[in-house]
Design a protein around this motif. Structure first.
Motif, PDB file in Angstrom:
ATOM      1  N   ARG A   1       0.855  -1.187   0.000  1.00 43.78           N
ATOM      2  CA  ARG A   1       0.000   0.000   0.000  1.00 43.78           C
ATOM      3  C   ARG A   1       0.889   1.235   0.000  1.00 43.78           C
ATOM      4  O   ARG A   1       2.026   1.204   0.470  1.00 43.78           O
ATOM      5  N   ALA A   2       0.354   2.313  -0.525  1.00 44.57           N
ATOM      6  CA  ALA A   2       1.122   3.550  -0.622  1.00 44.57           C
ATOM      7  C   ALA A   2       1.235   4.210   0.751  1.00 44.57           C
ATOM      8  O   ALA A   2       0.275   4.200   1.530  1.00 44.57           O
TER       9      ALA A   2
ATOM     10  N   LEU B   1       1.650   7.743   3.039  1.00 44.83           N
ATOM     11  CA  LEU B   1       1.118   9.096   2.870  1.00 44.83           C
ATOM     12  C   LEU B   1       2.184   9.937   2.179  1.00 44.83           C
ATOM     13  O   LEU B   1       3.277  10.137   2.714  1.00 44.83           O
TER      14      LEU B   1
ATOM     15  N   GLY C   1      -4.241  14.586  -6.051  1.00 43.37           N
ATOM     16  CA  GLY C   1      -4.743  13.744  -4.976  1.00 43.37           C
ATOM     17  C   GLY C   1      -3.929  13.754  -3.707  1.00 43.37           C
ATOM     18  O   GLY C   1      -4.162  12.935  -2.810  1.00 43.37           O
TER      19      GLY C   1
ATOM     20  N   LYS D   1      -3.023  14.721  -0.047  1.00 42.63           N
ATOM     21  CA  LYS D   1      -3.906  15.110   1.055  1.00 42.63           C
ATOM     22  C   LYS D   1      -3.183  15.841   2.176  1.00 42.63           C
ATOM     23  O   LYS D   1      -3.834  16.368   3.085  1.00 42.63           O
TER      24      LYS D   1
ATOM     25  N   ALA E   1       5.667   6.982  -6.647  1.00 40.07           N
ATOM     26  CA  ALA E   1       4.270   6.579  -6.820  1.00 40.07           C
ATOM     27  C   ALA E   1       4.109   5.651  -8.019  1.00 40.07           C
ATOM     28  O   ALA E   1       3.390   4.639  -7.948  1.00 40.07           O
TER      29      ALA E   1
ATOM     30  N   ASP F   1      -1.960   0.420  -5.807  1.00 40.21           N
ATOM     31  CA  ASP F   1      -2.594   1.714  -6.019  1.00 40.21           C
ATOM     32  C   ASP F   1      -1.701   2.815  -5.445  1.00 40.21           C
ATOM     33  O   ASP F   1      -1.427   2.834  -4.248  1.00 40.21           O
TER      34      ASP F   1
ATOM     35  N   MET G   1      -2.426   5.878  -4.980  1.00 38.90           N
ATOM     36  CA  MET G   1      -3.263   6.816  -4.227  1.00 38.90           C
ATOM     37  C   MET G   1      -3.119   8.263  -4.695  1.00 38.90           C
ATOM     38  O   MET G   1      -3.556   9.194  -4.005  1.00 38.90           O
ATOM     39  N   VAL G   2      -2.479   8.477  -5.822  1.00 38.46           N
ATOM     40  CA  VAL G   2      -2.440   9.773  -6.493  1.00 38.46           C
ATOM     41  C   VAL G   2      -2.609   9.501  -7.986  1.00 38.46           C
ATOM     42  O   VAL G   2      -2.366   8.386  -8.458  1.00 38.46           O
ATOM     43  N   ASP G   3      -3.025  10.514  -8.731  1.00 35.63           N
ATOM     44  CA  ASP G   3      -3.382  10.340 -10.135  1.00 35.63           C
ATOM     45  C   ASP G   3      -2.362  11.026 -11.041  1.00 35.63           C
ATOM     46  O   ASP G   3      -2.333  12.251 -11.140  1.00 35.63           O
TER      47      ASP G   3
END
Length: 566
Positions: A41-42, A44, A77, A79, A297, A306, A308-310
């Protein structure tokens, strides 16, 4: 001892002036577990472009450029975004105030502001964020022996006292505001004694009363890289195992790239327990830069994780960052560079072209669009289309290219699907042109050369068919009747054969142009003929006509004319 296979000799460079990492800092982890870990998982991601990257620019960003970059980070994306160093300059202060007053910060994005351990600068920082619903206030101080002795001129106790007083003042300024959280960075962490780092971080976790619902971020920077990435991973694992209130601590890393291993340091640090990574888009930052969040990423993306950013429009991201930083992204930069999905080498082009064909076949077999089929194409770790790239630039042709590249470009750009056995001959023509020009050939130039070398020879060559007809006199027996023009002389000729094209070859042979048709392929409105002309080695011809027989006849005639000039 000199090895026979390695003739290198000592260099004159004064390498003995420098000390290895083990002489500069203790790394107490012995039973490390991170090598067996996997990233599923990514972490933060926290971009620091607006602070750390901004400070590294020859022309620091003004508010319009900062806002443009901030908006990009939000759209992508992210946060948690470090938005500035408000006490460092009026520009940074004004930008943070702009975010407050303009309502630019979405409800799910937390700004981070950076401050040294000084009361007046902390006050300036809190003045900048006044009115923000939520923020992380990031406190830092350099902690390594060389900084304590040379720059700060304070011992460990004095550094801890400075930090404690600053942290207590931050807590008073924040009051009971639930939206304000705290972050601490022991700058030059990777050169600081591990026990001193724990003393500082654990002391602040207690002072700030870290809890799972209001965690403290402890950010451990590789401020200047000093060792191979595995050493940094050991340092992070030590902190991960030994920090107090671990469930109330967000363990963060901030790798730099002085040794060129920032990405590796970040990835291994995540394996070692880091939950948060600070960096910049495309690795901007002082000296050789901060770790590159784009590469990190997309490395996850390429492993089926994933990010978690585009980054689905990587060119738009790159263009915005280049405009805001006024620095170019290198054409060989991973994933985002202008040439990273481009093959010039003939071997690479052939593999990629075959990979695309196989990918299309598998997608059809699975009954899914090509954009959703599992990706496995040689030399392309990800589908360029997933990053918003077209396939136009995947294969480009120059003097290093082979048969696969030119054939691929003709097919994809102009619908001309050369037979496999014809491709080496066309590639030799391309190489002659590119060797002479010294530059690459565009798809249009490839098609123009194809037309001149093949199509024109069928319609405007030395041997021309002024008229022709073919009939089947009996099963398996065809007659070809034609009027041929050669060297300004026109004559009527005919030939017979088992098919229309063998009858044409017989007519041409009777007219003095010995021809043997070896293979004819029709694809769409194009026909391709391989012939032996006047006993020579084989030669290919091509023609275009909506009628398959007319195109085939033109392709044979093209081969005859091309063979005549060899």
């Amino acid at each position: 001892m000199t090895l026979l296979w390695n003739p290198q000799r000592p260099s004159p460079m004064p390498y003995d002036r420098y000390r290895p990492f083990q002489d500069r800092v203790a790394v107490p982890v012995a039973d490390r577990s991170w090598p067996a870990a996997r990233i599923d998982r990514a972490p933060l991601w926290v971009p620091v472009d607006l602070r750390d990257g901004n400070q590294a620019l020859a022309e620091p960003m003004d508010t319009p450029r900062k806002r443009r970059l901030f908006d990009l980070l939000v759209r992508t994306g992210f946060k948690e975004i470090e938005v500035g160093y408000p006490s460092a300059s009026r520009t940074d202060f004004d930008f943070v105030r702009h975010l407050v007053t303009s309502g630019a910060v979405p409800d799910d994005v937390t700004p981070v502001v950076f401050t040294p351990a000084r009361r007046d600068l902390i006050d300036r920082t809190f003045a900048a964020i006044e009115g923000m619903d939520r923020a992380v206030v990031h406190l830092y101080i350099a902690t390594s022996p060389v900084w304590r002795e040379v720059v700060l001129r304070r011992d460990r106790a004095e550094v801890w006292r400075t930090v404690r007083e600053a942290a207590a003042h931050m807590a008073r300024r924040a009051g009971d505001a639930p939206g304000v959280r705290f972050q601490f960075s022991p700058e030059t962490y990777n050169l600081t004694e591990p026990d001193f780092v724990l003393e500082l971080c654990d002391g602040l976790s207690e002072l700030w009363d870290a809890s799972p619902d209001r965690p403290v971020t402890h950010n451990l920077p590789a401020t200047v890289e000093i060792a191979t990435p595995n050493v940094y991973a050991d340092q992070i694992e030590y902190a991960h195992r030994n920090l107090a209130r671990r469930d109330a601590v967000i363990l963060s890393v901030h790798p730099h790239n002085d040794r060129g291993t920032g990405v590796a340091c970040a990835e291994l640090a995540v394996l070692a327990g880091a939950q948060r990574v600070e960096g910049c888009l495309f690795g901007n930052g002082e000296r050789t830069g901060n770790v590159d969040l784009v590469t990190l990423a997309l490395n996850l993306f390429a492993q089926g994780v994933d990010p978690m950013v585009d980054f689905g429009d990587i060119d738009a991201v790159r263009e915005t960052v280049e405009a805001c930083n006024r620095l170019p992204v290198h054409p060989r930069h991973p994933y985002a560079g202008g040439l990273v999905h481009t093959a010039f080498s003939g071997t690479h082009q052939d593999a990629i072209s075959k990979g695309f064909e196989e990918h299309a076949r598998r997608a059809a077999e699975l009954g899914v669009p090509e954009s959703r089929a599992p990706w496995s194409v040689p030399y392309l770790p990800v589908d360029p289309a997933d990053l918003g790239r077209t396939y136009e630039a995947v294969i480009r042709v120059n003097s290093q290219s082979g048969k696969g590249g030119s054939a691929y470009l003709l097919r994809t750009h102009h619908g001309v699907d050369l037979p496999a056995r014809m491709r080496p001959e066309f590639a030799r023509l391309i190489q002659e042109v590119t060797d002479t020009s010294g530059r690459e050939a565009t798809p249009k130039e490839l098609y123009d050369l194809f037309r001149a070398a093949y199509l024109a020879e069928g319609s405007d060559g030395e041997v021309r068919l002024d008229s022709w007809s073919v009939s089947e006199e009996a099963p398996g027996r065809h007659r070809f009747v034609c009027t041929l023009s050669t060297d300004g002389r026109t004559g009527d000729h005919e030939g017979t054969g088992s098919g229309p094209l063998t009858a044409l070859a017989d007519a041409l042979t009777g007219a003095g142009h010995a021809t043997e048709v070896l293979e004819v392929t029709v694809h769409g409105s194009y026909a391709f003929a391989e012939c032996r002309v006047a006993g020579s080695t084989t030669v290919w011809g091509a023609a275009e006509d909506p009628a398959p027989l007319a195109a085939s006849v033109g392709a044979v005639l093209s081969a005859v004319n091309r063979g005549a000039v060899r």
